[in-house]
Design a protein around this motif. Structure first.
Motif, PDB file in Angstrom:
ATOM      1  N   ARG A 166      49.704  22.274  59.441  1.00  0.00           N
ATOM      2  CA  ARG A 166      50.321  21.177  58.904  1.00  0.00           C
ATOM      3  C   ARG A 166      49.154  19.939  58.829  1.00  0.00           C
ATOM      4  N   THR A 167      48.124  20.166  59.670  1.00  0.00           N
ATOM      5  CA  THR A 167      46.851  19.130  59.075  1.00  0.00           C
ATOM      6  C   THR A 167      45.638  19.839  58.245  1.00  0.00           C
ATOM      7  N   GLU A 168      46.131  20.939  57.610  1.00  0.00           N
ATOM      8  CA  GLU A 168      45.338  21.785  56.477  1.00  0.00           C
ATOM      9  C   GLU A 168      44.284  22.114  57.050  1.00  0.00           C
ATOM     10  N   VAL A 169      44.138  22.605  58.280  1.00  0.00           N
ATOM     11  CA  VAL A 169      43.003  23.328  58.779  1.00  0.00           C
ATOM     12  C   VAL A 169      43.258  24.888  58.488  1.00  0.00           C
ATOM     13  N   PRO A 170      42.207  25.665  57.566  1.00  0.00           N
ATOM     14  CA  PRO A 170      42.272  26.801  57.450  1.00  0.00           C
ATOM     15  C   PRO A 170      42.791  27.796  58.823  1.00  0.00           C
ATOM     16  N   LEU A 171      43.697  28.586  58.753  1.00  0.00           N
ATOM     17  CA  LEU A 171      44.434  29.045  59.866  1.00  0.00           C
ATOM     18  C   LEU A 171      43.165  30.284  60.262  1.00  0.00           C
ATOM     19  N   ASP A 172      42.251  30.634  59.355  1.00  0.00           N
ATOM     20  CA  ASP A 172      41.272  31.903  59.749  1.00  0.00           C
ATOM     21  C   ASP A 172      40.142  30.966  60.587  1.00  0.00           C
ATOM     22  N   ARG A 173      40.274  29.760  60.634  1.00  0.00           N
ATOM     23  CA  ARG A 173      39.109  29.226  61.589  1.00  0.00           C
ATOM     24  C   ARG A 173      39.802  28.678  62.953  1.00  0.00           C
ATOM     25  N   MET A 174      40.953  29.110  62.916  1.00  0.00           N
ATOM     26  CA  MET A 174      41.539  28.632  64.492  1.00  0.00           C
ATOM     27  C   MET A 174      40.773  29.093  65.584  1.00  0.00           C
ATOM     28  N   ASP A 175      40.090  30.217  65.712  1.00  0.00           N
ATOM     29  CA  ASP A 175      39.246  30.797  66.771  1.00  0.00           C
ATOM     30  C   ASP A 175      37.819  30.384  66.378  1.00  0.00           C
ATOM     31  N   MET A 185      36.662  18.215  58.951  1.00  0.00           N
ATOM     32  CA  MET A 185      37.710  19.092  59.577  1.00  0.00           C
ATOM     33  C   MET A 185      37.900  18.947  61.169  1.00  0.00           C
ATOM     34  N   ARG A 186      36.660  18.462  61.674  1.00  0.00           N
ATOM     35  CA  ARG A 186      37.038  17.952  63.015  1.00  0.00           C
ATOM     36  C   ARG A 186      38.115  16.814  63.158  1.00  0.00           C
ATOM     37  N   GLN A 187      38.016  15.977  62.382  1.00  0.00           N
ATOM     38  CA  GLN A 187      39.179  14.876  62.409  1.00  0.00           C
ATOM     39  C   GLN A 187      40.498  15.479  62.114  1.00  0.00           C
ATOM     40  N   ARG A 188      40.758  16.438  61.414  1.00  0.00           N
ATOM     41  CA  ARG A 188      42.092  17.002  61.084  1.00  0.00           C
ATOM     42  C   ARG A 188      42.254  17.931  62.633  1.00  0.00           C
ATOM     43  N   VAL A 189      41.369  18.498  63.316  1.00  0.00           N
ATOM     44  CA  VAL A 189      41.858  19.227  64.325  1.00  0.00           C
ATOM     45  C   VAL A 189      42.133  18.044  65.517  1.00  0.00           C
ATOM     46  N   GLN A 190      41.406  16.992  65.420  1.00  0.00           N
ATOM     47  CA  GLN A 190      41.812  15.930  66.582  1.00  0.00           C
ATOM     48  C   GLN A 190      43.145  15.301  66.184  1.00  0.00           C
ATOM     49  N   ILE A 191      43.423  15.271  65.029  1.00  0.00           N
ATOM     50  CA  ILE A 191      44.797  14.966  64.698  1.00  0.00           C
ATOM     51  C   ILE A 191      45.987  15.667  65.100  1.00  0.00           C
ATOM     52  N   ALA A 192      45.586  17.070  64.704  1.00  0.00           N
ATOM     53  CA  ALA A 192      46.549  18.036  65.291  1.00  0.00           C
ATOM     54  C   ALA A 192      46.670  18.038  66.948  1.00  0.00           C
ATOM     55  N   ARG A 193      45.624  17.979  67.468  1.00  0.00           N
ATOM     56  CA  ARG A 193      45.624  17.940  69.085  1.00  0.00           C
ATOM     57  C   ARG A 193      46.255  16.707  69.318  1.00  0.00           C
ATOM     58  N   ALA A 213      33.845   9.595  51.031  1.00  0.00           N
ATOM     59  CA  ALA A 213      35.089   8.956  50.394  1.00  0.00           C
ATOM     60  C   ALA A 213      35.993   9.836  50.060  1.00  0.00           C
ATOM     61  N   SER A 214      35.747  11.014  49.526  1.00  0.00           N
ATOM     62  CA  SER A 214      36.769  12.024  49.058  1.00  0.00           C
ATOM     63  C   SER A 214      37.435  12.432  50.282  1.00  0.00           C
ATOM     64  N   ILE A 215      36.754  13.068  51.483  1.00  0.00           N
ATOM     65  CA  ILE A 215      37.235  13.664  52.718  1.00  0.00           C
ATOM     66  C   ILE A 215      38.251  12.672  53.309  1.00  0.00           C
ATOM     67  N   ALA A 216      37.762  11.044  53.117  1.00  0.00           N
ATOM     68  CA  ALA A 216      38.399  10.360  53.973  1.00  0.00           C
ATOM     69  C   ALA A 216      39.766  10.006  53.255  1.00  0.00           C
ATOM     70  N   SER A 217      39.672   9.991  51.942  1.00  0.00           N
ATOM     71  CA  SER A 217      40.765   9.802  51.189  1.00  0.00           C
ATOM     72  C   SER A 217      41.993  11.109  51.538  1.00  0.00           C
ATOM     73  N   GLY A 218      41.620  12.440  51.609  1.00  0.00           N
ATOM     74  CA  GLY A 218      42.348  13.446  52.083  1.00  0.00           C
ATOM     75  C   GLY A 218      42.840  13.317  53.684  1.00  0.00           C
ATOM     76  N   VAL A 219      42.152  12.679  54.381  1.00  0.00           N
ATOM     77  CA  VAL A 219      42.549  12.387  55.697  1.00  0.00           C
ATOM     78  C   VAL A 219      43.517  11.515  55.816  1.00  0.00           C
ATOM     79  N   LEU A 220      43.364  10.391  54.926  1.00  0.00           N
ATOM     80  CA  LEU A 220      44.357   9.332  54.842  1.00  0.00           C
ATOM     81  C   LEU A 220      45.820   9.554  54.329  1.00  0.00           C
ATOM     82  N   ASP A 221      45.712  10.362  53.361  1.00  0.00           N
ATOM     83  CA  ASP A 221      46.745  10.982  52.809  1.00  0.00           C
ATOM     84  C   ASP A 221      47.583  11.925  54.079  1.00  0.00           C
ATOM     85  N   LEU A 222      46.983  12.756  54.706  1.00  0.00           N
ATOM     86  CA  LEU A 222      47.540  13.508  55.796  1.00  0.00           C
ATOM     87  C   LEU A 222      48.040  12.588  56.819  1.00  0.00           C
TER      88      LEU A 222
END
Length: 286
Positions: A166-175, A185-193, A213-222
């Motif tokens: 749901r937070t758009e972290v690739p599932l192959d990076r779960m481990d 990507m760290r910020q997305r994991v933090q949101i998931a947590r 800026a481009s990464i921030a925009s994606g995090v804000l959309d999320l």
């Protein structure tokens, strides 16, 4: 006799008189600091009035912004609510805790930590504050789940996979170890947590500062999508009006530890009333 709630069910969080001093608490320091003096530091005692008499309510499904320049007191307010810093005065009542009867600022440190398991979560500007960088993405989500009593390994894995998806972290990076992730990507994991145990209240402290800026925009959309979907009560701290405009419905402006304006976000951006708010809005649009 059962004590009545101090807040109505419509208010998920109520903050009254929240204040934070660094140094001796001195009534004179209050009178000698603030926007009219251009400082939060008392020239006589040296005390810093980081926040004084801050008041607001936030309902479920609502996001409140706290905006101001560095040193305005906005992050201090958030950290006092979260329990990261002790407050000097005031009250914070949460409808999800004891139906709003208890001032959570009076709870013991252990009780405050327990709140953070499933009732109130924080997403920090620096993901290192909200994550264990030496642990995998899935392990970071497993931590709050096990703290809340989850014991089935497969159920934890399923929940972690769902949140990372749901937070758009690739599932192959779960481990993968989080230290090896990019800042976004760290910020997305933090949101998931932060969402692991479905807390009704979420605090966001400069959630996109330091990101490209481009990464921030994606995090804000999320974040915006999750807020609309989950009916959370949210407090967003930022110096960036683009973040406040995108995520919040109401906003308070802080300067030198004081609230100088409280308005609907659209109204604040279109017609700010306080000179400091006018300065911030003008700078944001230049």
């Amino acid at each position: 006799m059962t004590q009545s709630p101090i807040i109505t069910p419509q208010a998920a969080i109520r903050v009254r008189g929240l204040s934070k001093f660094f140094g001796p608490i001195d009534e004179g320091a209050i009178a000698r600091t603030g926007p009219e003096f251009g400082t939060a530091r008392d020239p006589l005692s040296g005390s810093i009035v980081a926040a004084w008499d801050v008041n607001f309510d936030v309902a479920a499904g609502e996001a409140l912004g706290i905006v101001g320049e560095s040193g305005s007191g906005k992050s201090t307010v958030l950290r006092c609510i979260a329990g990261d810093q002790p407050s000097s005065a005031g009250s914070v009542h949460l409808m999800c805790h004891d139906e709003g009867r208890t001032n959570v600022l009076d709870l013991s440190p252990a009780a405050r930590r327990k709140l953070r398991i499933d009732q109130l979560s924080v997403v920090y500007q620096d993901p290192a504050e909200g994550l264990s960088l030496g642990v995998t993405a899935g392990g970071n989500i497993a931590d709050p789940l096990t703290a809340a009593g989850w014991r089935n390994f497969e159920a934890i894995r399923v929940r972690a996979r769902d949140l990372l998806d749901r937070t758009e972290v690739p599932l192959d990076r779960m481990d993968d170890i989080v230290r090896n992730f990019s800042g976004g990507m760290r910020q997305r994991v933090q949101i998931a947590r932060a969402l692991a145990n479905n807390p009704p209240i979420v605090l966001l402290d400069e959630p996109t500062t330091g990101l490209d800026a481009s990464i921030a925009s994606g995090v804000l959309d999320l974040i915006r999508g999750l807020l609309e979907e989950l009916d959370l009560a949210v407090v967003v701290v930022s110096h960036d009006f683009a973040v406040i405009e995108m995520l919040t419905q109401r906003c308070i402006v802080m300067q030198h530890g004081r609230v100088v304006e409280d308005a609907l976000t659209d109204q604040l951006l279109e017609d700010p009333q306080h000179p400091y708010s006018q300065k911030l809005v003008t700078a944001a649009r230049s």
